[in-house]
Design an enzyme around this catalytic site. Structure first.
Site, short mmCIF file in Angstrom:
data_model
loop_
_atom_site.label_atom_id
_atom_site.label_comp_id
_atom_site.label_asym_id
_atom_site.label_seq_id
_atom_site.Cartn_x
_atom_site.Cartn_y
_atom_site.Cartn_z
N ASP A 236 -23.83 -0.90 10.82
CA ASP A 236 -22.66 -0.43 11.55
C ASP A 236 -21.65 -1.57 11.67
OD1 ASP A 236 -24.06 -1.93 13.38
OD2 ASP A 236 -24.25 -0.35 14.87
N TYR B 237 -19.19 -4.58 12.97
CA TYR B 237 -19.40 -5.66 13.93
C TYR B 237 -18.90 -5.22 15.30
CZ TYR B 237 -20.17 -8.73 9.89
OH TYR B 237 -20.66 -9.31 8.76
N PHE C 42 -20.23 -5.44 6.20
CA PHE C 42 -20.47 -6.88 6.12
C PHE C 42 -19.20 -7.71 6.18
CE2 PHE C 42 -24.30 -5.14 4.07
CZ PHE C 42 -25.28 -5.76 4.83
N HIS D 234 -32.99 -7.96 4.54
CA HIS D 234 -31.61 -8.01 5.04
C HIS D 234 -31.16 -9.46 5.14
CE1 HIS D 234 -28.21 -7.40 7.81
NE2 HIS D 234 -28.21 -6.16 7.38
#
Length: 257
Positions: free
Chosen positions: A98, A100, A111, A219
């Site tokens: 989701d 920031y 990202f 991740h």
């Protein structure tokens, strides 16, 4: 006068959260509106058209949360920014979680963050570290990934909104239907793009991508990057697969701003 104490001024209060009405969210008005006004590329209209009711529902829920004082991120006009590249031109699908939750950071691309954000978010800093180790590109000083976006890298979060300071707050808001429709459309394309799935949260979508070549790893967050993200060499592998398919490679370098 030397013994006069300087006046004490209170720190300025932070700006109150913007209060949105449902109609302030462009997707409230439907897929045709989004395409006609450039919020999404034209060929996404038919993908999102069956979800018009769902999009209106999401806008309504966001408006209710906004009315209760929740700060909604990012700006409504960029929530669907990832779909600004035509579906036909998507070459890589990079799934995030989701946006920031820090005000001023999220810009509608997974990202990524606004170019002015300092320091670079930690997950992205780890992506830049792997980029350097993999293909020798020095880490960028900023977090704007629009150069990747313009080359057909779909930087798609699984939730397209978030509450300030509360990561994951909108995961049950209804965005999953939108994201699944996007992925399904790409999966059924004659030449499906490459899927880049970092972490278990993204890998839950693998079943919707059964026709896509998939690259998986841990991740890039600081909590997991050392457990399989570092050393995974995704950037060179993507370009190898694109070249094998007769396509131009991605230029992964990030221009300065």
């Amino acid at each position: 006068m030397d013994n006069v104490q300087p006046a004490l001024f209170p720190a300025p209060e932070p700006d109150p959260p913007v209060r949105y009405e449902a109609a302030d969210f462009p997707f409230f008005h439907g897929a045709r509106y989004l395409a006609e006004r450039g919020f999404i590329a034209q060929d996404w209209e038919t993908v999102l058209e069956p979800l018009n009711r769902q999009l209106r529902s999401i806008a309504g829920e966001l408006a209710q949360r906004s009315a209760s004082g929740e700060q909604i991120l990012p700006d409504p006009h960029v929530m669907l920014r990832a779909l600004g590249i035509p579906a036909a031109q998507v070459r890589v699908v990079l799934i995030g979680q989701d946006p920031y939750p820090t005000p001023g950071h999220a810009n509608g691309l997974a990202f990524a963050a606004e170019a002015s954000v300092r320091p670079v978010p930690r997950s992205l800093a780890n992506i830049y570290r792997e980029l350097k180790d993999d293909v020798g590109i020095p880490p960028a000083a900023h977090a704007d990934l629009s150069a990747w976006h313009k080359q057909g890298v779909l930087l798609l979060n699984q939730s397209l909104s978030v509450a300030a300071g509360n990561a994951g707050a909108h995961q049950q808001l209804g965005w999953s239907a939108v994201v699944e429709a996007v992925i399904t459309a790409l999966n059924h394309r004659e030449n499906p793009p490459i899927a880049l799935l970092w972490g278990k949260h993204a890998q839950k979508l693998a079943g919707l991508m059964d026709r896509m070549p998939q690259l998986t790893s841990a991740h890039p967050s600081p909590l997991s990057a050392s457990r399989g993200f570092f050393g995974s060499r995704p950037f060179s592998e993507i370009n190898r697969r694109l070249s094998d398919a007769g396509q131009a490679p991605i230029n992964w370098s990030i221009p300065g701003v």
